[in-house]
Design a protein around this motif. Structure first.
Motif, mmCIF file in Angstrom:
data_model
loop_
_atom_site.group_PDB
_atom_site.id
_atom_site.type_symbol
_atom_site.label_atom_id
_atom_site.label_comp_id
_atom_site.label_asym_id
_atom_site.label_seq_id
_atom_site.Cartn_x
_atom_site.Cartn_y
_atom_site.Cartn_z
ATOM 1 N N VAL A 67 -83.632 -44.414 107.765
ATOM 2 C CA VAL A 67 -82.468 -43.677 107.265
ATOM 3 C C VAL A 67 -81.278 -44.610 107.077
ATOM 4 O O VAL A 67 -80.478 -44.451 106.144
ATOM 5 C CB VAL A 67 -82.116 -42.528 108.226
ATOM 6 N N ALA A 68 -81.162 -45.621 107.938
ATOM 7 C CA ALA A 68 -80.032 -46.547 107.862
ATOM 8 C C ALA A 68 -80.085 -47.430 106.622
ATOM 9 O O ALA A 68 -79.056 -47.934 106.176
ATOM 10 C CB ALA A 68 -79.987 -47.422 109.123
ATOM 11 N N GLN A 69 -81.260 -47.624 106.040
ATOM 12 C CA GLN A 69 -81.403 -48.457 104.852
ATOM 13 C C GLN A 69 -81.395 -47.545 103.624
ATOM 14 O O GLN A 69 -82.430 -47.008 103.228
ATOM 15 C CB GLN A 69 -82.713 -49.258 104.929
ATOM 16 N N LYS A 70 -80.230 -47.348 103.032
ATOM 17 C CA LYS A 70 -80.079 -46.338 101.980
ATOM 18 C C LYS A 70 -80.974 -46.589 100.778
ATOM 19 O O LYS A 70 -81.569 -45.654 100.230
ATOM 20 C CB LYS A 70 -78.611 -46.270 101.525
ATOM 21 N N ASP A 71 -81.075 -47.821 100.343
ATOM 22 C CA ASP A 71 -81.940 -48.110 99.193
ATOM 23 C C ASP A 71 -83.377 -47.726 99.491
ATOM 24 O O ASP A 71 -84.065 -47.126 98.656
ATOM 25 C CB ASP A 71 -81.863 -49.597 98.841
ATOM 26 N N ILE A 72 -83.845 -48.077 100.677
ATOM 27 C CA ILE A 72 -85.212 -47.759 101.057
ATOM 28 C C ILE A 72 -85.392 -46.252 101.170
ATOM 29 O O ILE A 72 -86.378 -45.677 100.692
ATOM 30 C CB ILE A 72 -85.575 -48.458 102.382
ATOM 31 N N LEU A 73 -84.422 -45.584 101.803
ATOM 32 C CA LEU A 73 -84.516 -44.133 101.978
ATOM 33 C C LEU A 73 -84.541 -43.411 100.637
ATOM 34 O O LEU A 73 -85.358 -42.508 100.414
ATOM 35 C CB LEU A 73 -83.349 -43.632 102.825
ATOM 36 N N HIS A 74 -83.661 -43.789 99.732
ATOM 37 C CA HIS A 74 -83.591 -43.104 98.448
ATOM 38 C C HIS A 74 -84.873 -43.308 97.640
ATOM 39 O O HIS A 74 -85.362 -42.381 96.988
ATOM 40 C CB HIS A 74 -82.383 -43.601 97.667
ATOM 41 N N SER A 75 -85.424 -44.503 97.682
ATOM 42 C CA SER A 75 -86.687 -44.750 96.992
ATOM 43 C C SER A 75 -87.804 -43.908 97.601
ATOM 44 O O SER A 75 -88.621 -43.322 96.881
ATOM 45 C CB SER A 75 -87.042 -46.238 97.075
ATOM 46 N N LEU A 76 -87.823 -43.835 98.928
ATOM 47 C CA LEU A 76 -88.841 -43.036 99.613
ATOM 48 C C LEU A 76 -88.727 -41.565 99.241
ATOM 49 O O LEU A 76 -89.738 -40.881 98.998
ATOM 50 C CB LEU A 76 -88.700 -43.220 101.123
ATOM 51 N N LEU A 77 -87.511 -41.056 99.176
ATOM 52 C CA LEU A 77 -87.325 -39.635 98.889
ATOM 53 C C LEU A 77 -87.692 -39.291 97.446
ATOM 54 O O LEU A 77 -88.064 -38.157 97.152
ATOM 55 C CB LEU A 77 -85.885 -39.223 99.198
ATOM 56 N N GLU A 78 -87.577 -40.235 96.533
ATOM 57 C CA GLU A 78 -88.092 -40.007 95.185
ATOM 58 C C GLU A 78 -89.595 -39.749 95.233
ATOM 59 O O GLU A 78 -90.117 -38.861 94.547
ATOM 60 C CB GLU A 78 -87.799 -41.215 94.295
ATOM 61 N N GLU A 128 -78.104 -36.261 104.035
ATOM 62 C CA GLU A 128 -78.483 -37.372 103.162
ATOM 63 C C GLU A 128 -79.833 -37.092 102.506
ATOM 64 O O GLU A 128 -80.024 -37.295 101.304
ATOM 65 C CB GLU A 128 -78.548 -38.667 103.975
ATOM 66 N N VAL A 129 -80.771 -36.590 103.301
ATOM 67 C CA VAL A 129 -82.093 -36.276 102.763
ATOM 68 C C VAL A 129 -82.013 -35.092 101.808
ATOM 69 O O VAL A 129 -82.596 -35.109 100.714
ATOM 70 C CB VAL A 129 -83.070 -35.980 103.922
ATOM 71 N N GLU A 130 -81.286 -34.055 102.195
ATOM 72 C CA GLU A 130 -81.176 -32.872 101.338
ATOM 73 C C GLU A 130 -80.546 -33.203 99.996
ATOM 74 O O GLU A 130 -80.983 -32.709 98.951
ATOM 75 C CB GLU A 130 -80.351 -31.794 102.045
ATOM 76 N N SER A 131 -79.513 -34.037 100.009
ATOM 77 C CA SER A 131 -78.830 -34.355 98.756
ATOM 78 C C SER A 131 -79.751 -35.102 97.798
ATOM 79 O O SER A 131 -79.769 -34.838 96.591
ATOM 80 C CB SER A 131 -77.573 -35.176 99.032
ATOM 81 N N ARG A 132 -80.552 -36.019 98.326
ATOM 82 C CA ARG A 132 -81.442 -36.768 97.453
ATOM 83 C C ARG A 132 -82.589 -35.910 96.930
ATOM 84 O O ARG A 132 -83.034 -36.065 95.791
ATOM 85 C CB ARG A 132 -82.003 -37.989 98.191
ATOM 86 N N LEU A 133 -83.060 -34.987 97.765
ATOM 87 C CA LEU A 133 -84.136 -34.107 97.315
ATOM 88 C C LEU A 133 -83.638 -33.032 96.352
ATOM 89 O O LEU A 133 -84.434 -32.359 95.702
ATOM 90 C CB LEU A 133 -84.821 -33.446 98.513
ATOM 91 N N SER A 134 -82.330 -32.850 96.270
ATOM 92 C CA SER A 134 -81.754 -31.884 95.336
ATOM 93 C C SER A 134 -81.591 -32.456 93.938
ATOM 94 O O SER A 134 -81.328 -31.715 92.993
ATOM 95 C CB SER A 134 -80.388 -31.410 95.848
ATOM 96 N N ALA A 137 -83.793 -29.769 92.652
ATOM 97 C CA ALA A 137 -85.166 -30.127 92.300
ATOM 98 C C ALA A 137 -86.171 -29.404 93.185
ATOM 99 O O ALA A 137 -87.220 -28.962 92.727
ATOM 100 C CB ALA A 137 -85.345 -31.637 92.413
ATOM 101 N N LEU A 138 -85.869 -29.274 94.454
ATOM 102 C CA LEU A 138 -86.732 -28.522 95.352
ATOM 103 C C LEU A 138 -85.879 -27.956 96.482
ATOM 104 O O LEU A 138 -84.770 -28.414 96.738
ATOM 105 C CB LEU A 138 -87.887 -29.381 95.883
#
Length: 600
Positions: free
Chosen positions: A133-144, A204-210, A235-236
């Motif tokens: 979660v602390a690594q935003k680039d990694i987290l955002h790519s994962l959530l895609e 953070e997770v909810e916003s990216r999944l939206s 999106a979901l």
């Protein structure tokens, strides 16, 4: 003739147009390559970003040197990052596929199609530790990739961690985190930090999944009936709640752990209803007691309990070097994974306690009020404490994987979060990129059947064409099929061998011949040939075979290293029964190799 363009002029115009097109393509390709170089540099820098480790420790000198090198790589990249935008807000521009990439795109879909269908409707529990979660680039790519999984029909429960974020929030307030026996002692200040960190990580997770697809893409490929205007929501859908039941850890060895919680169960029926409605369920490190308290729990325990209580098909843990420092193979049977943990544990009482934990795992049903589990059965409830192994250096991700596999979940996956697309590659390619720990049939050896005839022919054909093996007609292969054994992995035949009894030789030994021993070229070197040979040797000994022989012209070294001894030209050797020796072609000058089997 004025105003007309003759053939020479037309050719010149066409040439100019071609030059203009080539210039535009070259300009776009250069820009794409520069952007890719920039994104790769950012990714390498993110791997060694200066975020605190799980225990809040500063990077080691080796990590600092690597970080400086990566930062220098970013600084020297061809296209510098725009200084006006934060790194995490820049979107990845996938662009359009070039024609040269079309075959790879199609090939991926064809190879992934069995897994797409196989995973549809399955329930996966995905653990995302706070280090990810602390690594935003990694987290955002994962959530895609998480959003893509949901779109492919996977039912997802995501457990979001916040351990380093809690530590950082406490230190900002001048309070040093306190641990006893590997557990956090959660006082009131720590609890407030845990609540804030869990809430921030969840949003953070909810916003990216939206985040939905571009409207232009949707309009082109999913236009409504009659072309009416469409309204696009998130999106979901994500849901969260008080799904994790916990109790206070209490006082252990004189230490009061205050608001530190131990997970009792996850409300599986409620979570299943949300999954059936198409929602993604989000869990965190927070659990709720019967007394109405909020407790701070370990996310690995939450994820493991959720996977067990939901009877999930998989537990997937995204890892970082802090949580999974081991270099694990692509596949570990549960017994090997547990043996690895035992070797890592120190001798004495700690090793005995670990062995007890591994043996009992979790109970098959969950503890709940009134002694009735969330899965409909009674249970006494068993707690497996991952935190107490932190101080010993045992990776909690591997502990969680072993616990769930022992408790009924068939497969657990440990995937390096730093690999872009690692989650998709692990789930939608045959070999994956992480480590899978499994208790069910994953790869095995069995007798060949009629359904294997075509696969065996494909394995033998390259060696027959090179003259390594004697060419067999389809009728001959069909007659020999009962003697074949195949090594398969997820319904794909990767190797084969024939073992045919020959009767007694002149020395009185019962002899069987090995032939057509082949492992697919892409899977050699991984021990599969050894496994196949060991199986055949055990099978031969069980049948009363005393000696295995094989005829070869080019593969002698491999068999010699595994105990086979040279016995000279096959057509002259007395180790072969007379009937078999008479059928040997002297012109091939095949050499005989023999191995005596131990009696069973």
């Amino acid at each position: 003739m004025t105003g007309q363009v003759g053939p020479p002029q037309a050719a010149g115009a066409q040439a100019a147009l071609s030059q203009r097109y080539a210039w535009l393509v070259g300009r776009r390709t250069g820009a794409c390559q520069a952007a890719c170089s920039q994104r790769s540099a950012r990714r390498r820098a993110a791997v060694v970003a200066a975020a605190p480790a799980g225990g809040g420790q500063a990077p080691s000198p080796a990590q600092q040197r690597l970080q400086q090198q990566q930062q220098g790589s970013v600084a020297n990249s061809a296209v510098p990052a725009p200084p006006s935008l934060p790194r995490v807000l820049r979107e990845r521009d996938y662009g359009a596929l070039e024609k040269s990439q079309f075959p790879l795109f199609v090939q991926f879909f064809r190879q992934a199609s069995p897994y797409i269908e196989g995973h549809r409707g399955r329930t996966f529990v995905l653990a995302i530790p706070g280090e990810v979660v602390a690594q935003k680039d990694i987290l955002h790519s994962l959530l895609e990739d998480v959003a893509l999984l949901h779109g492919l029909g996977v039912k997802l429960v995501i457990v979001i961690g916040a351990r380093p974020q809690i530590n950082a929030a406490m230190r900002e307030r001048g309070v040093e985190p306190r641990y006893e026996q590997g557990y956090r002692v959660t006082d009131a200040d720590s609890m407030q930090a845990a609540i804030r960190a869990a809430g921030y990580a969840r949003m953070e997770v909810e916003s990216r999944l939206s985040k939905g697809p571009a409207v232009t893409v949707v309009r082109r490929h999913a236009r409504g009936a009659g072309g009416e205007q469409q309204h696009y929501g998130p999106a979901l859908q994500t849901v969260t709640g008080n799904y994790v039941a916990a109790k206070r850890k209490g006082v252990v060895a004189g230490v009061d752990y205050q608001l530190t919680g131990v997970v009792r169960f996850v409300q599986s029926d409620t979570v299943r209803r949300q999954l059936a409605l198409g929602a993604v369920v989000l869990l965190s490190n927070l659990g709720y007691s019967a007394a109405g308290e909020v407790l701070n729990c370990d996310i690995y325990t939450v994820a493991a309990r959720a996977a067990i209580d939901l009877s999930a098909d998989k537990l997937i843990v995204m890892t970082m070097p802090e949580s999974q420092p081991l270099d694990l193979p692509l596949w570990l049977p549960l017994s090997d994974a547990e043996a690895l943990l035992r070797r890592m544990a120190p001798d004495g009482e700690q090793a005995e306690a670990l062995n007890d934990d591994l043996q009992r795992g979790y109970s098959s049903g969950s503890e709940s009020s009134g002694g009735v589990s969330g899965n409909g059965g009674s249970s006494a409830g068993v707690d497996l404490d991952f935190d107490r192994w932190y101080d010993l250096g045992l990776p909690p991700a591997l502990l969680a994987a072993c616990a769930v596999c022992r408790s009924g979940v068939k497969r657990a996956h440990l995937v390096d979060a730093r690999m872009d697309g690692g989650l998709l590659l692990e789930l939608y390619s045959r070999d994956g990129v992480g480590c899978m720990i499994s208790t069910d049939f994953y790869e095995g050896i069995r007798r060949a059947g009629m359904q294997d005839l075509a696969a065996i022919q494909e394995l033998l054909r390259p060696l027959e064409e090179r003259g390594v093996l004697v060419r067999r007609s389809e009728e001959q292969l069909l007659s020999e099929l009962p003697h074949f054994t195949v090594l398969e992995r997820e319904s794909k035949v990767l190797g084969c061998a024939a073992m045919k009894p020959l009767g007694r030789n002149a020395e009185g030994d019962e002899v069987a011949e090995l032939g057509a021993f082949v492992v697919h070229a892409s899977y050699r070197g991984g021990g599969k040939g050894d496994s196949l040979l060991e199986y055949l040797e055990a099978d031969a000994a069980q049948q009363g075979i005393q000696r295995l022989v094989l005829l070869t012209t080019r593969t002698a070294d491999w068999f010699e290293q595994r105990g086979f001894k040279p016995a000279g030209a096959a057509h002259l050797s007395g180790l072969l029964p007379e009937g078999r020796r008479a059928r040997v072609d002297p012109a091939r000058n095949s050499q005989l190799f023999s191995k005596r089997l131990s009696s069973k």
